[in-house]
Design an enzyme around this catalytic site. Sequence first.
Site, PDB file in Angstrom:
ATOM      1  N   ARG A 142      -8.747   1.195   2.108  1.00 18.95           N
ATOM      2  CA  ARG A 142      -9.236   0.137   1.222  1.00 18.95           C
ATOM      3  C   ARG A 142      -9.088  -1.192   1.919  1.00 18.95           C
ATOM      4  O   ARG A 142      -7.995  -1.558   2.329  1.00 18.95           O
ATOM      5  CB  ARG A 142      -8.354   0.086  -0.033  1.00 18.95           C
ATOM      6  N   THR A 149     -11.443  -6.938  -0.257  1.00 22.03           N
ATOM      7  CA  THR A 149     -12.561  -6.564  -1.150  1.00 22.03           C
ATOM      8  C   THR A 149     -12.207  -5.360  -2.026  1.00 22.03           C
ATOM      9  O   THR A 149     -12.901  -5.088  -2.998  1.00 22.03           O
ATOM     10  CB  THR A 149     -13.797  -6.175  -0.314  1.00 22.03           C
ATOM     11  N   ASP A 167       2.665   3.318  -4.093  1.00 22.06           N
ATOM     12  CA  ASP A 167       1.687   3.709  -3.077  1.00 22.06           C
ATOM     13  C   ASP A 167       1.984   5.143  -2.665  1.00 22.06           C
ATOM     14  O   ASP A 167       3.012   5.429  -2.033  1.00 22.06           O
ATOM     15  CB  ASP A 167       1.788   2.755  -1.872  1.00 22.06           C
ATOM     16  N   ASP A 223       2.575   5.807   1.132  1.00 21.73           N
ATOM     17  CA  ASP A 223       3.868   5.291   1.602  1.00 21.73           C
ATOM     18  C   ASP A 223       5.019   6.158   1.109  1.00 21.73           C
ATOM     19  O   ASP A 223       5.965   6.442   1.845  1.00 21.73           O
ATOM     20  CB  ASP A 223       4.084   3.848   1.129  1.00 21.73           C
TER      21      ASP A 223
HETATM   22  N1  URA Z   1      -3.274   4.077  -4.295  1.00 21.99           N
HETATM   23  C1  URA Z   1      -1.970   4.352  -4.474  1.00 21.99           C
HETATM   24  O1  URA Z   1      -1.346   5.007  -3.653  1.00 21.99           O
HETATM   25  N2  URA Z   1      -1.351   3.856  -5.575  1.00 21.99           N
HETATM   26  C2  URA Z   1      -1.999   3.149  -6.513  1.00 21.99           C
HETATM   27  O2  URA Z   1      -1.390   2.755  -7.507  1.00 21.99           O
HETATM   28  C3  URA Z   1      -3.369   2.888  -6.309  1.00 21.99           C
HETATM   29  C4  URA Z   1      -3.986   3.362  -5.203  1.00 21.99           C
END
Ligand code: URA
Length: 211
Positions: A106, A110, A202, A205
Site C-alpha cells: 500500500r 495514497t 499490522d 509485522d
Molecule cells: N493491514 C493490516 O495488517 N492491518 C490493518 O489494520 C489494516 C491493513
Amino acid sequence: MNLKNVRIIEHSLVQHKLSVLRDKETRPKDFREVLKEISALMFYEVTRNVATKKVRTKTPLGIAPGRVISGKMICMVPILRAGLGMTEGIHPLLPQSRIGHIGLYRDPKTLLPVDYFIKLPLDIDKRLVVLLDPMLATGNSLVEAINILKKANVKKIIYLGILAAPEGIKVVQKYHPDVPLYLAAVDKRLNSHGYIIPGLGDAGDRLFGTK
Ligand code: URA
C-alpha cells in the site's frame, strides 16, 4: 451494511483464536501458530461445497465408496506478506493444490495498491482460487488482486480473510460482487492510516516480528 456475499464464521473456536490474534500481548511465535490454526478452521467452511468425485477405495477388509476433492482443482493465492501466514495453515490440508503469489504494497500516501510480484500457475484459469489476506481494510488491495486473477481468466474466486472494515467490504462488493468473502469478524471502522479499528494491528509485522 450489505452482507449478501459475506460469510462470518461464528464458530466458538474461530472466535476464540481471533481474540488471541487481537491481543497485543500475543508474540510473533504464537501469532504465527494461531493464524495457521484459525485459517485451517475457516478453510473447513470455505471448502464445504467444493466439488468432489466418487471413488472406491480398497480398505484392508473390503471396498469402501467415498468421495475425494481433486487437489488439482484448487489454487491458493496469498497476498504478500500476511497471506503467507494463512497459506501455511491451509496448504497441508490439500497438499496437491497449487500456490500462486501476488505481491502488493500500500502506498502510504495514497493507500492505493502497487504490484511488485505476480507468479501464478499456468493453468490457474481452470482452478478454484482461494485468495488469502488476513486483513480486508480499504479493500483496494483485494480489488486489485481480484483484477489480476480475472485478467488471468480465473472464473471462480473465494476470498478468505480474518478481519474486515465495513468500508473495505463495500469497495469489494462494488467492483467484484461475485466474490464470496469469508471472515471471522467485521470491525467498526478504518482509521486515517487505513488500519482496522479495533483490529489486531499490522498483521505482517505481528507475523514476522518486524516492529
Ligand atoms: N493491514 C493490516 O495488517 N492491518 C490493518 O489494520 C489494516 C491493513
